[in-house]
Write an enzyme that holds these catalytic residues in place. Structure first.
Site, PDB file in Angstrom:
ATOM      1  N   VAL A   9      53.878  23.755  26.454  1.00  0.00           N
ATOM      2  CA  VAL A   9      54.484  24.994  25.647  1.00  0.00           C
ATOM      3  C   VAL A   9      55.241  25.980  26.602  1.00  0.00           C
ATOM      4  O   VAL A   9      54.548  26.174  27.726  1.00  0.00           O
ATOM      5  CB  VAL A   9      53.335  25.661  24.748  1.00  0.00           C
ATOM      6  CG1 VAL A   9      53.115  24.494  23.515  1.00  0.00           C
ATOM      7  CG2 VAL A   9      52.173  25.949  25.438  1.00  0.00           C
ATOM      8  N   SER A  10      56.243  26.745  26.258  1.00  0.00           N
ATOM      9  CA  SER A  10      57.033  27.320  27.032  1.00  0.00           C
ATOM     10  C   SER A  10      56.510  28.923  27.271  1.00  0.00           C
ATOM     11  O   SER A  10      56.408  29.430  28.177  1.00  0.00           O
ATOM     12  CB  SER A  10      58.238  27.751  26.582  1.00  0.00           C
ATOM     13  OG  SER A  10      58.906  26.558  26.465  1.00  0.00           O
ATOM     14  N   THR A  11      55.538  29.274  26.298  1.00  0.00           N
ATOM     15  CA  THR A  11      55.070  30.753  26.375  1.00  0.00           C
ATOM     16  C   THR A  11      53.653  30.502  26.072  1.00  0.00           C
ATOM     17  O   THR A  11      52.995  29.840  25.698  1.00  0.00           O
ATOM     18  CB  THR A  11      55.697  31.784  25.391  1.00  0.00           C
ATOM     19  OG1 THR A  11      55.377  31.417  23.909  1.00  0.00           O
ATOM     20  CG2 THR A  11      57.245  31.665  25.401  1.00  0.00           C
ATOM     21  N   GLN A  14      52.536  30.447  22.456  1.00  0.00           N
ATOM     22  CA  GLN A  14      52.516  29.408  21.675  1.00  0.00           C
ATOM     23  C   GLN A  14      51.341  28.330  21.994  1.00  0.00           C
ATOM     24  O   GLN A  14      50.551  28.634  22.656  1.00  0.00           O
ATOM     25  CB  GLN A  14      54.004  28.250  22.204  1.00  0.00           C
ATOM     26  CG  GLN A  14      55.083  29.021  21.768  1.00  0.00           C
ATOM     27  CD  GLN A  14      56.219  28.466  22.585  1.00  0.00           C
ATOM     28  OE1 GLN A  14      56.147  27.654  23.659  1.00  0.00           O
ATOM     29  NE2 GLN A  14      57.495  28.336  21.852  1.00  0.00           N
TER      30      GLN A  14
END
Length: 187
Positions: A9-11, A14
């Site tokens: 997940v990018s952040t 998330q």
């Protein structure tokens, strides 16, 4: 042969639960998950750990191609490196596997389309920002001037003898913002 899952997940905000559940449902013995790591970064701690632990005959499984790489060249290089070590690759959502020549061809095509989609999104975003700028709009928060209502109120409360923390509570702003507003009035 062991199936090893990779989720990303990018952040930090998330959640990777959907990916993890799908990977576990697909028979992955272990799922390595990177949190808050962009797919554009070549170094991803959990992916690196998975690659260290993977052995010939194992299979790297991802929920979706873009979880492994955001760039066609990087994705194909990564999968090529796996194949040279005798490690297979499978993407659940796209149904792509590298166990045969058709799967390898489909991987190349799918990653090219994924790259095209990302490039078009970036192009549309740049065009939208340029159009907004042409209309006189600029990004970011609106500026605050000494004439702003809250700045004026902060000055009145300070003149009445209230402390910055008290002013912040009354106006619903932080103490640091109160000091910034008072600094605007002093200029």
């Amino acid at each position: 042969m062991a199936s090893l899952g990779y989720a990303r997940v990018s952040t930090i905000e998330q959640n990777a639960d959907l990916q993890t559940a799908a990977l576990e449902g697909a028979g992955c013995l272990r799922v390595y998950t990177d949190h808050g790591v962009s797919g554009t970064q070549a170094r991803r701690p959990q992916l690196d750990k998975l690659l260290e632990n993977a052995r010939e005959g194992d299979e790297l499984v991802v929920w979706k191609l873009d979880r492994l790489g955001r760039n066609t060249r990087h994705l194909l290089d990564l999968v090529g490196g796996l194949e040279s070590r005798g490690i297979h690759f499978r993407s659940l959502t796209e149904g792509v596997t590298t166990t045969g020549p058709m799967g390898k061809a489909m991987l190349t095509i799918m990653s090219a389309f994924a790259q095209l989609e990302r490039d078009q999104l970036a192009e549309r975003t740049r065009a939208g920002l340029a159009a907004a700028a042409a209309r006189g709009r600029k990004g970011g928060r609106p500026g605050v001037t000494p004439e702003s209502e809250k700045v004026r109120q902060a000055g009145q409360y300070r003149a009445a003898g209230l402390t910055p923390p008290e002013i912040g509570k009354l106006l619903g702003i932080s103490r640091a913002t109160v000091y910034r507003y008072l600094g605007l009035l002093a200029e």
